[in-house]
Design a protein around this motif. Sequence first.
Motif, short mmCIF file in Angstrom:
data_model
loop_
_atom_site.label_atom_id
_atom_site.label_comp_id
_atom_site.label_asym_id
_atom_site.label_seq_id
_atom_site.Cartn_x
_atom_site.Cartn_y
_atom_site.Cartn_z
N LYS A 153 -8.40 1.95 21.23
CA LYS A 153 -9.56 1.54 22.02
C LYS A 153 -10.86 1.65 21.25
CE LYS A 153 -8.09 1.85 26.78
NZ LYS A 153 -8.36 2.39 28.14
N ASP A 154 -10.92 2.55 20.27
CA ASP A 154 -12.14 2.66 19.47
C ASP A 154 -12.19 1.63 18.35
OD1 ASP A 154 -10.37 3.63 17.55
OD2 ASP A 154 -11.07 5.70 17.68
N GLY A 155 -11.11 0.85 18.18
CA GLY A 155 -11.08 -0.22 17.19
C GLY A 155 -10.85 0.23 15.76
N ILE A 167 9.74 5.47 17.64
CA ILE A 167 9.19 4.96 16.38
C ILE A 167 7.74 4.54 16.56
CG2 ILE A 167 9.29 3.02 14.75
CD1 ILE A 167 12.33 3.17 14.91
N SER A 168 7.44 3.87 17.66
CA SER A 168 6.08 3.43 17.93
C SER A 168 5.12 4.61 18.02
CB SER A 168 6.04 2.63 19.24
OG SER A 168 4.73 2.20 19.53
N LYS A 169 5.54 5.67 18.68
CA LYS A 169 4.73 6.89 18.79
C LYS A 169 4.47 7.49 17.41
CE LYS A 169 4.73 11.45 20.97
NZ LYS A 169 5.51 12.38 21.85
N LEU A 170 5.51 7.48 16.57
CA LEU A 170 5.38 8.00 15.21
C LEU A 170 4.40 7.18 14.39
CD1 LEU A 170 6.37 9.70 12.74
CD2 LEU A 170 8.20 8.02 12.48
N VAL A 171 4.55 5.86 14.44
CA VAL A 171 3.69 4.98 13.64
C VAL A 171 2.25 5.07 14.10
CG1 VAL A 171 3.22 2.56 13.04
CG2 VAL A 171 5.58 3.39 13.09
N TYR A 172 2.02 5.09 15.40
CA TYR A 172 0.64 5.17 15.89
C TYR A 172 -0.03 6.44 15.41
CZ TYR A 172 -3.40 5.12 18.97
OH TYR A 172 -4.70 5.12 19.45
N SER A 173 0.69 7.54 15.46
CA SER A 173 0.14 8.82 15.01
C SER A 173 -0.21 8.77 13.52
CB SER A 173 1.14 9.94 15.28
OG SER A 173 0.70 11.17 14.75
N GLN A 174 0.68 8.18 12.73
CA GLN A 174 0.45 8.09 11.29
C GLN A 174 -0.71 7.15 10.98
OE1 GLN A 174 2.27 9.74 8.63
NE2 GLN A 174 2.69 10.99 10.45
N MET A 175 -0.81 6.03 11.67
CA MET A 175 -1.88 5.07 11.41
C MET A 175 -3.22 5.64 11.84
SD MET A 175 -0.50 2.56 9.84
CE MET A 175 -1.77 1.30 9.89
N ARG A 176 -3.24 6.45 12.87
CA ARG A 176 -4.50 7.10 13.27
C ARG A 176 -4.98 8.05 12.18
NH1 ARG A 176 -8.09 5.36 16.45
NH2 ARG A 176 -8.68 7.38 17.35
N GLN A 177 -4.05 8.74 11.57
CA GLN A 177 -4.42 9.65 10.48
C GLN A 177 -5.01 8.89 9.30
OE1 GLN A 177 -4.34 13.04 10.36
NE2 GLN A 177 -3.72 13.07 12.52
N LEU A 178 -4.41 7.73 9.00
CA LEU A 178 -4.88 6.94 7.86
C LEU A 178 -6.25 6.32 8.11
CD1 LEU A 178 -1.60 5.07 6.78
CD2 LEU A 178 -2.63 7.11 5.74
N SER A 179 -6.57 6.08 9.38
CA SER A 179 -7.84 5.41 9.69
C SER A 179 -9.02 6.37 9.79
CB SER A 179 -7.71 4.65 11.02
OG SER A 179 -7.45 5.54 12.10
N LYS A 180 -8.76 7.66 9.68
CA LYS A 180 -9.86 8.64 9.76
C LYS A 180 -10.64 8.72 8.45
CE LYS A 180 -7.85 11.56 13.36
NZ LYS A 180 -7.36 12.90 13.71
N SER A 220 0.83 -1.19 0.00
CA SER A 220 0.00 0.00 0.00
C SER A 220 0.88 1.25 0.00
CB SER A 220 -0.90 -0.01 1.24
OG SER A 220 -1.38 1.27 1.52
N ALA A 221 0.53 2.21 -0.86
CA ALA A 221 1.29 3.46 -0.93
C ALA A 221 1.18 4.22 0.39
CB ALA A 221 0.78 4.32 -2.08
N LYS A 222 0.01 4.13 1.04
CA LYS A 222 -0.16 4.83 2.32
C LYS A 222 0.73 4.21 3.40
CE LYS A 222 -4.94 6.34 1.53
NZ LYS A 222 -6.33 6.25 2.03
N LEU A 223 0.75 2.89 3.44
CA LEU A 223 1.60 2.24 4.44
C LEU A 223 3.08 2.43 4.12
CD1 LEU A 223 -0.19 -1.11 5.36
CD2 LEU A 223 -0.39 1.14 6.41
N GLU A 224 3.41 2.44 2.83
CA GLU A 224 4.79 2.68 2.44
C GLU A 224 5.26 4.06 2.91
OE1 GLU A 224 4.93 2.04 -1.77
OE2 GLU A 224 5.63 -0.04 -1.52
#
Length: 428
Positions: free
Chosen positions: A388-390, A415-428, A129-133
Amino acid sequence: MKNKKTVNRIANTFSKLPPNVKFYLTIAAIACGMAGMFFLGYGLLSLFDRGRSEYTSDRSPNPPVLVPSPPVTATAPTQNQPSVPLPNQSSVPLENQPSTPATTKPTVPSKQQPDTYQVIGQTNFKKPSAKLESVVNRIVKYSKDKNLPLQALSISLIDTQTGERADYQGNVHRYPASVVKMFWLVAAYQKIDKGEIDGNVLRPAIEQMIYKSDNQGASQVIDAITQTKSNSDKLSATELSIAKQQRQQLNAFFSQAGYSQDINVSQKTFPIPQEKIMEPQGFDRQLRGDNLQRPIRNKLTTNDAARLMSEIVNARSISLEASKKMRGLLGRNVDPGFWKKQPPNPIDFNPVESFFGEGLPVGKTENIVSKAGWTSASRQEVAFIKSKDGKTRYVLAIFGDDDAYSKNKKIFPEISKLVYSQMRQLSK
């Protein structure tokens, strides 16, 4: 003759005594005689009882179990409360339990048909995925900015909601340290699921291996899976060939199921201080080959680790029940009030501190499912992280195979903090 005169003298003296004195002396003599007989009988009975106790203990009807570990609670573990006792609980620590001496000659098993890892359905991730990349590229850039060696870095990221994936050098084989114990966990649970191993007997060792990342528990699990035994003596060529095949069934177990063909999960992790084995010796040393400068070691890819974790958390590993139990064992409480006060293995490392769990926002995620590894020359982790919101669910695997990653205790949390922030943005 002298003794006879003495007896006659005593008899004459006794006959001249008054009757009342004779009576009391007679009573005293009888009492002394009865007391002597009592103590003689008691002594003989005590000797008989001790002899009988020693005899029965040597022939105990309860043979020793496979795992010399303390009994644990039989209830299913949860992410918040593993069944392994915490360090501040009253329990007998594993290192104080009896263990098989390292010099015991192993029983070389017979040849068996290799087993294959059972996956429910097919594991077919979508194309990168381009987003995950973009998220993975952010990790690479961050590592570069921190002057960490990129040639030693591998990253795999899977969005478990969509099945999309991305990686950076995700197919490069690297030393996995204790991450390999997650693979032994799966191999053990398949044998338990098939009834080939008694899960109640092996359970204490499994819990010590996963929750505390204990090498002795891991050693016992491998012995049970492969029917081999560590020892300090070298095996003959024939014995080595058979025992080596038994250990390497672990590799075939996963490669036949579509994992990387050069996967190696057949080497035990050291040291095992409880058994006074500080480095590979005997059979384990022979498995590492003749080149002491470049020994054969365990090797995994981050794609291997991420795939296995995704199969466990998605209940596709072996069976629904086995997946549920393994997920519970791998659960880590990321509440700082818990992991800072009750580290499961304070001597070696805390699986949350200096790893992904420490970098997650407090109160925003569920307890993670993870297996971490750490040596003086590397740092590794694979984890399933869920908000927590799934809405945000992903698997992240990172291997930093260089001492620069080992020494940097902040890099994985950041790195974990960075990835979580980015993945939250993608899931919106």
